[in-house]
Design a protein around this motif. Structure first.
Motif, mmCIF file in Angstrom:
data_model
loop_
_atom_site.group_PDB
_atom_site.id
_atom_site.type_symbol
_atom_site.label_atom_id
_atom_site.label_comp_id
_atom_site.label_asym_id
_atom_site.label_seq_id
_atom_site.Cartn_x
_atom_site.Cartn_y
_atom_site.Cartn_z
ATOM 1 N N LEU A 1 0.826 -1.220 0.000
ATOM 2 C CA LEU A 1 0.000 0.000 0.000
ATOM 3 C C LEU A 1 0.859 1.268 0.000
ATOM 4 C CD1 LEU A 1 -2.801 -0.999 2.574
ATOM 5 C CD2 LEU A 1 -2.832 -1.220 0.070
ATOM 6 N N GLU A 2 2.157 1.085 -0.186
ATOM 7 C CA GLU A 2 3.064 2.245 -0.151
ATOM 8 C C GLU A 2 3.397 2.737 -1.567
ATOM 9 O OE1 GLU A 2 2.790 2.430 3.729
ATOM 10 O OE2 GLU A 2 4.261 3.718 2.792
ATOM 11 N N PRO A 3 3.770 4.056 -1.705
ATOM 12 C CA PRO A 3 3.910 5.044 -0.637
ATOM 13 C C PRO A 3 2.636 5.790 -0.274
ATOM 14 C CG PRO A 3 4.610 5.998 -2.707
ATOM 15 C CD PRO A 3 4.215 4.570 -3.003
ATOM 16 N N GLU A 4 1.548 5.560 -0.998
ATOM 17 C CA GLU A 4 0.336 6.376 -0.801
ATOM 18 C C GLU A 4 -0.174 6.328 0.638
ATOM 19 O OE1 GLU A 4 0.650 5.615 -5.149
ATOM 20 O OE2 GLU A 4 0.976 4.502 -3.282
ATOM 21 N N MET A 5 -0.140 5.140 1.280
ATOM 22 C CA MET A 5 -0.683 5.065 2.640
ATOM 23 C C MET A 5 0.317 5.594 3.653
ATOM 24 S SD MET A 5 -3.688 4.226 2.181
ATOM 25 C CE MET A 5 -4.322 3.730 3.772
ATOM 26 N N ASN A 6 1.575 5.680 3.269
ATOM 27 C CA ASN A 6 2.606 6.315 4.108
ATOM 28 C C ASN A 6 2.580 5.796 5.542
ATOM 29 O OD1 ASN A 6 4.709 8.047 4.738
ATOM 30 N ND2 ASN A 6 3.297 9.659 5.419
ATOM 31 N N PHE A 7 2.486 4.484 5.674
ATOM 32 C CA PHE A 7 2.539 3.892 7.015
ATOM 33 C C PHE A 7 3.893 3.220 7.198
ATOM 34 C CE2 PHE A 7 1.951 2.217 10.909
ATOM 35 C CZ PHE A 7 0.750 1.637 11.263
ATOM 36 N N PHE A 8 4.156 2.204 6.353
ATOM 37 C CA PHE A 8 5.470 1.546 6.455
ATOM 38 C C PHE A 8 6.586 2.563 6.231
ATOM 39 C CE2 PHE A 8 8.688 -1.509 6.369
ATOM 40 C CZ PHE A 8 9.451 -1.373 5.214
ATOM 41 N N SER A 9 6.352 3.534 5.320
ATOM 42 C CA SER A 9 7.370 4.571 5.060
ATOM 43 C C SER A 9 7.701 5.339 6.338
ATOM 44 C CB SER A 9 6.863 5.540 3.994
ATOM 45 O OG SER A 9 6.567 4.840 2.797
ATOM 46 N N GLU A 10 6.672 5.634 7.128
ATOM 47 C CA GLU A 10 6.899 6.351 8.399
ATOM 48 C C GLU A 10 7.707 5.483 9.369
ATOM 49 O OE1 GLU A 10 4.784 10.213 8.857
ATOM 50 O OE2 GLU A 10 6.774 9.310 8.572
ATOM 51 N N MET A 11 7.474 4.171 9.327
ATOM 52 C CA MET A 11 8.235 3.283 10.214
ATOM 53 C C MET A 11 9.703 3.243 9.782
ATOM 54 S SD MET A 11 5.557 0.154 10.665
ATOM 55 C CE MET A 11 6.240 -0.484 12.184
ATOM 56 N N VAL A 12 9.942 3.280 8.477
ATOM 57 C CA VAL A 12 11.324 3.300 7.969
ATOM 58 C C VAL A 12 12.033 4.568 8.455
ATOM 59 C CG1 VAL A 12 12.730 3.480 5.872
ATOM 60 C CG2 VAL A 12 10.779 1.902 5.939
ATOM 61 N N ARG A 13 11.326 5.698 8.368
ATOM 62 C CA ARG A 13 11.922 6.955 8.840
ATOM 63 C C ARG A 13 12.173 6.881 10.361
ATOM 64 N NH1 ARG A 13 7.380 8.898 5.821
ATOM 65 N NH2 ARG A 13 7.990 9.464 3.682
ATOM 66 N N PHE A 14 11.206 6.304 11.086
ATOM 67 C CA PHE A 14 11.303 6.201 12.551
ATOM 68 C C PHE A 14 12.564 5.428 12.943
ATOM 69 C CE2 PHE A 14 10.490 3.554 16.323
ATOM 70 C CZ PHE A 14 10.086 4.499 17.261
ATOM 71 N N PHE A 15 12.759 4.250 12.347
ATOM 72 C CA PHE A 15 13.938 3.458 12.696
ATOM 73 C C PHE A 15 15.221 4.075 12.138
ATOM 74 C CE2 PHE A 15 12.789 -0.194 15.183
ATOM 75 C CZ PHE A 15 11.413 -0.279 15.025
ATOM 76 N N GLY A 16 15.074 4.922 11.112
ATOM 77 C CA GLY A 16 16.235 5.640 10.578
ATOM 78 C C GLY A 16 16.810 6.618 11.588
ATOM 79 N N THR A 17 15.997 6.987 12.580
ATOM 80 C CA THR A 17 16.468 7.933 13.617
ATOM 81 C C THR A 17 16.990 7.203 14.855
ATOM 82 O OG1 THR A 17 14.342 8.020 14.768
ATOM 83 C CG2 THR A 17 14.632 9.544 12.899
ATOM 84 N N LYS A 18 16.800 5.881 14.869
ATOM 85 C CA LYS A 18 17.154 5.094 16.060
ATOM 86 C C LYS A 18 18.596 4.586 15.978
ATOM 87 C CE LYS A 18 13.375 5.245 18.368
ATOM 88 N NZ LYS A 18 13.420 5.998 19.630
ATOM 89 N N ARG A 19 19.351 4.811 17.076
ATOM 90 C CA ARG A 19 20.730 4.290 17.092
ATOM 91 C C ARG A 19 20.661 2.788 17.400
ATOM 92 N NH1 ARG A 19 24.990 3.682 19.987
ATOM 93 N NH2 ARG A 19 23.879 3.875 21.982
ATOM 94 N N ASP A 20 21.217 1.953 16.526
ATOM 95 C CA ASP A 20 21.347 0.539 16.821
ATOM 96 C C ASP A 20 20.026 -0.201 16.990
ATOM 97 O OD1 ASP A 20 23.334 -1.411 19.142
ATOM 98 O OD2 ASP A 20 23.000 -1.523 16.976
ATOM 99 N N ARG A 21 18.978 0.259 16.299
ATOM 100 C CA ARG A 21 17.706 -0.468 16.264
ATOM 101 C C ARG A 21 17.276 -0.614 14.808
ATOM 102 N NH1 ARG A 21 19.306 -0.922 20.405
ATOM 103 N NH2 ARG A 21 18.390 -0.790 22.501
ATOM 104 N N TYR A 22 16.706 -1.771 14.489
ATOM 105 C CA TYR A 22 16.424 -2.071 13.081
ATOM 106 C C TYR A 22 14.992 -2.530 12.876
ATOM 107 C CZ TYR A 22 21.500 -2.020 12.748
ATOM 108 O OH TYR A 22 22.815 -1.632 12.815
ATOM 109 N N LEU A 23 14.439 -2.152 11.728
ATOM 110 C CA LEU A 23 13.126 -2.632 11.307
ATOM 111 C C LEU A 23 13.368 -3.725 10.271
ATOM 112 C CD1 LEU A 23 9.996 -2.136 11.298
ATOM 113 C CD2 LEU A 23 10.400 -0.586 9.348
ATOM 114 N N ILE A 24 12.639 -4.832 10.378
ATOM 115 C CA ILE A 24 12.771 -5.902 9.392
ATOM 116 C C ILE A 24 11.448 -6.052 8.654
ATOM 117 C CG2 ILE A 24 13.194 -8.360 9.020
ATOM 118 C CD1 ILE A 24 14.976 -8.356 11.474
ATOM 119 N N ALA A 25 11.498 -5.849 7.344
ATOM 120 C CA ALA A 25 10.289 -5.997 6.529
ATOM 121 C C ALA A 25 10.300 -7.373 5.881
ATOM 122 C CB ALA A 25 10.244 -4.927 5.447
ATOM 123 N N HIS A 26 9.262 -8.127 6.157
ATOM 124 C CA HIS A 26 9.105 -9.472 5.591
ATOM 125 C C HIS A 26 8.229 -9.326 4.353
ATOM 126 C CE1 HIS A 26 8.821 -13.762 7.327
ATOM 127 N NE2 HIS A 26 10.037 -13.458 7.039
#
Ligand code: SF4
Length: 434
Positions: A194-219
Motif C-alpha cells: 500500500l506504499e507510498p500512498e498510505m505512508n505507514f510503512f514509510s513512516e516506520m522506515v523513517r522512525f527506525f532511521g532515527t534510532k541508534r542501533d535499532r532495526y526494522l525488518i520488513a518481511h
C-alpha cells in the motif's frame, strides 16, 4: 501502491473521529477510485464479516475461489487496554455470537505482539517443534492482496490508520526493551503493497532511521520498492525476502512478485544501502524442485550479497489441508507419497507436517550444497524447524539453536555470523515489558 481497483471498503466509525486517519483513508479512496465505503461500528463487525465479500476470503487461498481485488477494513489502533470491555459490548449486541473469537485486528488491538512460538508468554524455552526466537513483533495491516495458496491471510486487509499514535507507543516499547535490537513487521501481511500512498510503512522506515542501533525488518514477497530509495532509512531497515523458485512463485503465490522480480527488488534495496536477507520459506517441493532451486540460488549470488539466508519446508498444515489448497499433481511425487504415508500412519506430527522429517532434511541438504557451491561464508540457517532437525543438520550448517543468526530474530543485527548470546537467556531476563 499495488493496482487495486474498485475494492469493497469498510471503515470503522473510529476513523471518522481522527483527522490523520481520515486523510489516509481519503488517499486510499483517491488512489483506488473506490466507489465508496461503509461505516461500521464495533457492534456491527460480526454482521459485516457475514457479508458475502468477507465470506469469500475465509480459509486458505488455494482452497477457495480466486479473487483479484481484496476487501478492506480501515480502523484505528487502540492502546487503552479495554479489549475485554469492547468484546463484552459486541457480545451483548450480538446474542449467540462468540466475541472472544473476533480477531484483534478488527478492533485495533493487534499492534505489538509478544511472540513465543505458541508457548505461554513467560515459558521461555525452545519449542521442540518450532525453534524460533521470543520477541515483540509489529503488526500494522493484517491481511494481504497476494494469494499464496497455503495462506489464510489472503484477500483482505485490516489496516490501522492512526500512525502517529502508533509510533508514539512504538517508541515507548523500543525504549522499554533495550535488549531487542530488531523488530519484524508484519508476520500477517505484506507491508509494501500500500506504499507510498498510505505512508505507514514509510513512516516506520523513517522512525527506525532515527534510532541508534535499532532495526526494522520488513518481511515481503513484493517488488514494490522504488519508494524506499528516497527515504531516510540510514541502513536501519532490513529487507527480508521470502523467496521461492519459479513454479511456486508464479503458480502457488499468485499476485506476488516472481522469483526474478524479488531478487531484482532486493538488489535495488541493497544498492540503496539497505541490508537484505532471503528466507527460502516455505519451500514447496514441486516437480523439478531441485533444478529450479539451483537456478534461483545461482541468481541470488549473481545479483546480490545477502546478509544471511534461512530455510523452511512447507509445514503447519495437515496432508488433508495440502490436498485442499494445491494441485498435488504439481508437486514432487516422492514427497507427496511420503506425506500421504505419514498422514495414513496416523502419527500426529503437530506443526511438522505435511512433509516428514526425511523429506524436509533432503531439501535442506540440497539447498546447503547449492548455497555453498556459490558462497562459503554467508550464514545459512533453519527457520522454525524442530530440535531434531537441528541435531541432524546443525553441524553441517556450522551453527546451533542457541547461536544461529537469522532473517528476523530480535538480536539478529546486520553483519553477524552468529549471535553473541543465547536469545532465550536474554528474553528470560526481559519478559515482557511494555
Ligand atoms: S505474502 Fe504472506 S501474508 Fe501475503 S498471502 Fe502470501 S503468505 Fe500470506
Amino acid at each position: 501502491m499495488y493496482r487495486i481497483e474498485n475494492p469493497a471498503v469498510f471503515v470503522s466509525d473510529r476513523v471518522l473521529r481522527d483527522e490523520e486517519s481520515l486523510d489516509r483513508l481519503n488517499a486510499f479512496v483517491e488512489t483506488t477510485k473506490a466507489p465508496g465505503w461503509e461505516v461500521v461500528k464495533d457492534e456491527e463487525i460480526p454482521a459485516m464479516l457475514e457479508r458475502p465479500v468477507w465470506k469469500g476470503v475465509r480459509g486458505k487461498a488455494g482452497a477457495r475461489e480466486r479473487i483479484d481485488t481484496p476487501v478492506f477494513f480501515f480502523n484505528t489502533f487502540r492502546f487503552d487496554g479495554k479489549s475485554d470491555e469492547v468484546r463484552r459490548r459486541i457480545a451483548a449486541a450480538n446474542p449467540g455470537y462468540d466475541a472472544d473469537k473476533l480477531p484483534d485486528y478488527y478492533l485495533g488491538y493487534r499492534h505489538f505482539v509478544w511472540f513465543n512460538s505458541g508457548q505461554p508468554a513467560d515459558d521461555i524455552k525452545p519449542n521442540p517443534e518450532h525453534v524460533c526466537r521470543p520477541c515483540w513483533r509489529l503488526n500494522i495491516s493484517p491481511g494481504c492482496p497476494h494469494e499464496c495458496a497455503y495462506c489464510s491471510m489472503a484477500g483482505f486487509m485490516a489496516v490501522g490508520l492512526n500512525v502517529s499514535e502508533y509510533l508514539a507507543h512504538l517508541d515507548r516499547l523500543v525504549e522499554a526493551n533495550p535488549w531487542q535490537r530488531t523488530y519484524l513487521v508484519d508476520d500477517a501481511s505484506d507491508v509494501l503493497v500500500l506504499e507510498p500512498e498510505m505512508n505507514f510503512f514509510s513512516e516506520m522506515v523513517r522512525f527506525f532511521g532515527t534510532k541508534r542501533d535499532r532495526y526494522l525488518i520488513a518481511h515481503t514477497k513484493s517488488a514494490n520498492v522504488d519508494f524506499l530509495r528516497s527515504l531516510a532509512h540510514a541502513g536501519h531497515t532490513i529487507m527480508c525476502y521470502s523467496l521461492a523458485a519459479e513454479t511456486q512463485s508464479t503458480q502457488l503465490e499468485r499476485m506476488s512478485a516472481t522469483t526474478d522480480q524479488r531478487i531484482e527488488a532486493a538488489r535495488k534495496c541493497q544498492q540503496w544501502g539497505m541490508p537484505i536477507r532471503f528466507k527460502f520459506k516455505p519451500i514447496i517441493p514441486v516437480r523439478n524442485w531441485r533444478d529450479e532451486a539451483r537456478d534461483m540460488i545461482r541468481k541470488v549470488f549473481e545479483k546480490t550479497r545477502p546478509d544471511n539466508l534461512s530455510m523452511t519446508a512447507l509445514m503447519w498444515m495437515s496432508f488433508e489441508d495440502l490436498e485442499a489448497c494445491m494441485d498435488l499433481d504439481m508437486l514432487d511425487p516422492a514427497s507427496v507419497d511420503a506425506a500421504r504415508k505419514a498422514a495414513e500412519n496416523g502419527a500426529d506430527h503437530g506443526r511438522l507436517q505435511p512433509f516428514p522429517h526425511d523429506v524436509r532434511r533432503e531439501i535442506y541438504e540440497f539447498y546447503l550444497r547449492e548455497v555453498r557451491a556459490h558462497d562459503k561464508n554467508t550464514p545459512l540457517t533453519l527457520s522454525t524447524e524442530s530440535l531434531e532437525m537441528w541435531s541432524d543438520l546443525g553441524p553441517a550448517l556450522g551453527t546451533a539453536p542457541a547461536t544461529y543468526t537469522c532473517g528476523c530474530g530480535p538480536c539478529a543485527t546486520p553483519g553477524l555470523k552468529e549471535l553473541p548470546e543465547n536469545p532465550w537467556k536474554i528474553a528470560r531476563r526481559n519478559v515482557p515489558s511494555r
